[in-house]
Design a protein around this motif. Structure first.
Motif, mmCIF file in Angstrom:
data_model
loop_
_atom_site.group_PDB
_atom_site.id
_atom_site.type_symbol
_atom_site.label_atom_id
_atom_site.label_comp_id
_atom_site.label_asym_id
_atom_site.label_seq_id
_atom_site.Cartn_x
_atom_site.Cartn_y
_atom_site.Cartn_z
ATOM 1 N N HIS B 182 7.804 -0.927 -2.611
ATOM 2 C CA HIS B 182 6.851 -0.322 -3.533
ATOM 3 C C HIS B 182 7.407 -0.275 -4.959
ATOM 4 C CE1 HIS B 182 4.563 1.216 -0.041
ATOM 5 N NE2 HIS B 182 5.760 1.229 0.520
ATOM 6 N N THR B 184 6.860 2.310 -7.023
ATOM 7 C CA THR B 184 7.243 3.657 -7.465
ATOM 8 C C THR B 184 7.729 4.507 -6.299
ATOM 9 O OG1 THR B 184 5.057 4.644 -7.089
ATOM 10 C CG2 THR B 184 5.421 3.622 -9.247
ATOM 11 N N ARG B 185 8.524 5.497 -6.669
ATOM 12 C CA ARG B 185 9.019 6.454 -5.688
ATOM 13 C C ARG B 185 7.849 7.139 -4.974
ATOM 14 N NH1 ARG B 185 12.502 10.902 -4.426
ATOM 15 N NH2 ARG B 185 14.337 10.081 -5.473
ATOM 16 N N GLU B 186 6.870 7.567 -5.765
ATOM 17 C CA GLU B 186 5.744 8.321 -5.211
ATOM 18 C C GLU B 186 5.014 7.500 -4.154
ATOM 19 O OE1 GLU B 186 6.380 7.909 -8.519
ATOM 20 O OE2 GLU B 186 7.356 9.870 -8.532
ATOM 21 N N GLU B 187 4.773 6.230 -4.489
ATOM 22 C CA GLU B 187 4.029 5.385 -3.570
ATOM 23 C C GLU B 187 4.804 5.192 -2.261
ATOM 24 O OE1 GLU B 187 2.186 1.785 -5.513
ATOM 25 O OE2 GLU B 187 2.858 0.902 -3.601
ATOM 26 N N GLU B 189 6.976 7.269 -1.003
ATOM 27 C CA GLU B 189 6.958 8.535 -0.264
ATOM 28 C C GLU B 189 5.623 8.733 0.446
ATOM 29 O OE1 GLU B 189 8.272 11.452 -3.148
ATOM 30 O OE2 GLU B 189 10.296 11.429 -2.289
ATOM 31 N N VAL B 190 4.548 8.382 -0.228
ATOM 32 C CA VAL B 190 3.218 8.489 0.388
ATOM 33 C C VAL B 190 3.147 7.585 1.628
ATOM 34 C CG1 VAL B 190 0.772 7.903 0.078
ATOM 35 C CG2 VAL B 190 1.981 9.219 -1.685
ATOM 36 N N GLU B 191 3.677 6.375 1.500
ATOM 37 C CA GLU B 191 3.682 5.439 2.629
ATOM 38 C C GLU B 191 4.461 6.017 3.820
ATOM 39 O OE1 GLU B 191 2.426 2.436 3.334
ATOM 40 O OE2 GLU B 191 3.743 1.691 4.937
ATOM 41 N N ARG B 193 5.080 9.055 4.616
ATOM 42 C CA ARG B 193 4.342 10.165 5.221
ATOM 43 C C ARG B 193 3.090 9.664 5.937
ATOM 44 N NH1 ARG B 193 5.377 15.441 3.159
ATOM 45 N NH2 ARG B 193 3.573 16.033 4.413
ATOM 46 N N PHE B 248 11.884 7.328 4.184
ATOM 47 C CA PHE B 248 11.826 7.017 2.761
ATOM 48 C C PHE B 248 13.250 6.615 2.385
ATOM 49 C CE2 PHE B 248 12.594 8.783 -1.585
ATOM 50 C CZ PHE B 248 11.971 7.750 -2.269
ATOM 51 N N TRP B 272 11.343 0.258 -4.347
ATOM 52 C CA TRP B 272 11.449 1.443 -3.492
ATOM 53 C C TRP B 272 11.049 1.057 -2.073
ATOM 54 C CZ3 TRP B 272 13.191 6.040 -5.606
ATOM 55 C CH2 TRP B 272 13.283 6.077 -7.006
ATOM 56 N N THR B 274 10.471 1.830 2.325
ATOM 57 C CA THR B 274 10.329 2.673 3.518
ATOM 58 C C THR B 274 10.606 1.802 4.736
ATOM 59 O OG1 THR B 274 8.062 2.252 4.359
ATOM 60 C CG2 THR B 274 8.265 3.681 2.401
#
Lengths: 494, 494
Positions: B182, B184-187, B189-191, B193, B248, B272, B274
């Motif tokens: 990904h 971004t970090r946020e993306e 992390e969303v993945e 989860r 993550f 980033w 996962t």
């Protein structure tokens, strides 16, 4: 360099067929070489083809009474030696596990093999699973009531090939291997032939690849088999590709692993065996059966994407109108079980998209522009012939459905015509060499001896692909003049 | 010894839960140990459950935008060292390939490793594929436009475990491993989860196994992860089983394999990551969630056979009459998408069959005898409660369909009640030890340090299974009295 240009940079088939193949596999995003010698990465688009193949074959195996199971990846070295021909065939290309632990390198920053963690007996990564499976069957088979045992396994296998080519010959490949046990010779032979027919049906009706069915000569048999039944296909360059084999193993593995059973009369006998497999190699066969200088040509029955729709627009408003019409078409196509994507990306031009989907072998491309909007039409391009037509949107679903079937039939017909055109009967060795050089399949008489077969192979690089089933006219060997029971199929092969 | 008696010879759960499990896996024909230490043979009935799991999970992965691919089985040893925590976590349990050829033993009849065929760099059989995959991603990722990259692989992996148990811990196991990249970090992390939620949904709605979602402590994290999200289930003996994890990975593998991309602003950053996986271990979890002293209890959504029909007859004529009626019922059930078999074998008595299908956990058993013929009725037995009822043949399809859903709900409810009954909040370490011994999940305050976690583990064999998401009430550590942000979940675990 524009992307569209880059996409087109395939070596042409005429220039260098082998390089064309290599280019295409990589550029169409099917697979690539990995950091590990001889092992490939199968990319999502290539794997999607394999998944379709798997699903269809798996259904066929289940329809014919087989069940899937899973056996260990690793085989004790000693198992391999139990069947003499088998070890002879596989020992030279085995990946061998000798240790089970790494440890920090006291003299460096990495890790080293821990010498204290040496296995008592080395383990081989399965090149095929007859040995580990028959060692297991020993405990599963006691009585004729336990037979037939009809098992299939989907797995990875490893053969340490020195010269590798993506899909065609790789150190690791994916395959299925059927392993069945039977109470009688007849039943096992029927099974082996039945699975050859399952493979032939799959090749012809799904891959659109005509095949010749026959039996291998002794020299070309699977290591450990009594008879190897094969399906052989002609690639576009006239070379043969062995697309699937089914082996009647007799009692060889029953004896090697002491698998006996009590028959109906109360007598003890060794179980009779078959094994049969097809692999990711089929993807290579698919490519070399139909594709062209623009890229892949995939049979609709195996194409991961059967239809792509590309909008051609000048404004956001126009795109919205096109998308609205396309939405309905997509719904209709999906309802007919057709896989379709709509490529409305604004980062790529229509021309780039056209080239990309030709490269990827999508069987049918639909394009809708401003004039189509006005006229309620859509442009239809078929990948096999690259022919375009503009048709009305009414009934487009049925039109596409029929077209997909027509493409499936057409590429089969084309491949069959190609093979027929390049299959010749010859009666002299000189003629044989000449016709072979032109890239033909050759039907010729052979005296049945491994010596003559070996001589022909050494002198011409042609091998006997099979003894076809559909011919029984005797004659005289083209090399030695000795009697021959029937013509056999010669070709250079992948 | 009659077969019916033999089938019943399961160790009882109360007597020895662990032995009951082992017996059941073997007697229900799910799996068995192989000739290779720690490696299992997954038998057809066990593999059929895995296939159902695969199909459902694969559909979910595809619905969430993922594509399947395949990466090499073997990983160069040096790759493992690139990520410091990763090598620390996996080096000690690696199967190592050092040679690529065997040769005939000059001093014996077998084969030996050919010392001339030593690999320059040893290869490891993948224990997990982050390293080989991120080494590949380096070539696939250049720009933010190449992201996200959402890939999944179905594969075998190998971890040289010393103590193995069928399905739960084996040297080789089958699994899927998702590996995503990904921008971004946020993306990312969303993945991570999102996939935890996919696993939780699968566990609860298909396996009928309630799970607790949370995040792992640092000590329990995957080797190389920044955060490990987990789903934890309670087995019937009160122990926890980690049923799926989603990691993550931050930029750890991006950095280790130099996978950079140009972002929208033209700046270069590391990708980033996962990764997430579930394995054949789930079959062990399934068994220990619902089964009993009579054998397996399978949730209808995963049972390879949902309904079995057994005829009870005194004559061939009566069997023919029963079969005629049953045929119609089978047609109706199949039309409703229910998998059904009719066991009219004359070699086994009905009682034997009843015991066998109970052992195999078939959710619904129908039996039809002479009186049923007269009355147009059929006997319905549900496996979860062993309750029988006689119902009219009219509308039997709808009745069975509803019953299957009722069984699915009931076994989930039962498992949930069991977990709730055996989950306790404690505030002192003494109470903790007492409740743990009784086989409970324990929610307790912990000071957040690895030292306290380690002490508890050493003294009680309990580990922190996760920091659950649904609790944020602070308190004081039960061991040290220091502040605690929330209660965490402790249990002994498989």
């Amino acid at each position: 360099m524009t992307m569209a240009k880059e996409l087109k940079e395939l070596t042409s088939q005429d220039e260098n067929y082998s390089q064309w193949y290599q280019d295409l596999v990589v550029k169409a995003d099917l697979a690539e070489n990995s950091a590990v010698r001889g092992c490939m990465v199968i990319k999502p688009y290539g794997y999607a083809i394999w998944e379709k193949m798997q699903r269809i074959l798996d259904d066929k195996f289940k329809e014919t009474g087989h069940h899937n199971a899973y056996f260990p990846l690793l085989i004790p070295k000693s198992f391999l030696s139990r069947e003499a021909d088998h070890v002879e065939g596989f020992a030279k290309e085995c990946a061998v596990v000798t240790h089970y632990r790494l440890k920090n390198d006291p003299e460096g920053s990495g890790v080293i093999v821990d010498p204290a963690a040496r296995l008592e007996e080395e383990l081989i990564i399965r090149p095929t699973s007859e040995t580990i499976i028959w060692n297991t069957y020993k405990n599963w088979i006691q009585s004729y009531r336990d037979l037939p045992l009809l098992i299939n396994q989907w797995a990875n296998v490893m053969r340490w090939e020195m010269r590798t080519r993506l899909f065609l010959r790789t150190a690791e490949f994916l395959w299925q291997e059927g392993h069945t046990a039977h109470a009688t010779r007849e039943e096992a032979e029927v099974e082996a032939r039945k699975m050859q027919n399952v493979y032939a049906d799959f090749a012809e009706n799904y891959m659109a690849m005509p095949v010749i069915k026959g039996v291998k000569t002794e020299s070309e048999r699977f290591a450990g088999a009594v008879d190897t039944y094969t399906i052989e296909a002609m690639m576009q360059d006239g070379k043969a590709l062995q697309a699937g084999t089914s082996h009647f193993l007799g009692q060889n593995f029953g004896k090697a692993f002491d698998v006996t059973f009590i028959d109906k009369e109360g007598k003890t006998d060794y179980a009779w065996a078959t094994s049969w497999g097809v692999s990711t190699r089929l993807i290579g066969a698919l490519i070399m059966s139909h594709s062209d200088n623009n890229g892949l040509v995939l049979p609709p029955h195996l194409a991961p994407i059967q239809v792509v729709i590309v909008p051609i627009y000048r404004s956001a408003g126009q795109l919205a109108q096109i998308s609205e019409k396309v939405d309905k078409i997509i719904t209709g196509l999906k309802a007919s079980g057709i896989s379709v994507i709509y490529d409305d990306r604004d980062t790529k031009k229509p021309g780039w998209k056209f080239a990309e989907y030709e490269l990827k072998g999508v069987p049918v491309r639909l394009a809708m522009g401003g004039r189509d909007l006005e006229n309620n039409t859509i442009e239809v391009m078929r990948r096999d012939t690259l022919e375009k037509e503009t048709v009305t949107c009414e009934g487009i679903e049925a039109h596409v459905k029929n077209l997909l079937e027509e493409i499936q039939r057409n590429i089969f017909r084309k491949a069959l015509e190609h093979r027929e055109k390049h299959t010749v009967k010859v009666d002299t060795y000189d003629q044989f060499k000449e016709k072979l050089e032109e890239g033909n399949f050759i039907l010729a008489h052979w005296d049945g001896t491994p010596e003559t077969e070996e001589r022909i192979k050494n002198e011409t690089k042609a091998t006997i692909r099979c003894i076809p089933f559909d011919d029984a006219t005797p004659g005289q060997c083209m090399v030695t003049g000795k009697p021959s029971a029937q013509r056999v199929l010669f070709a250079r092969a992948y």
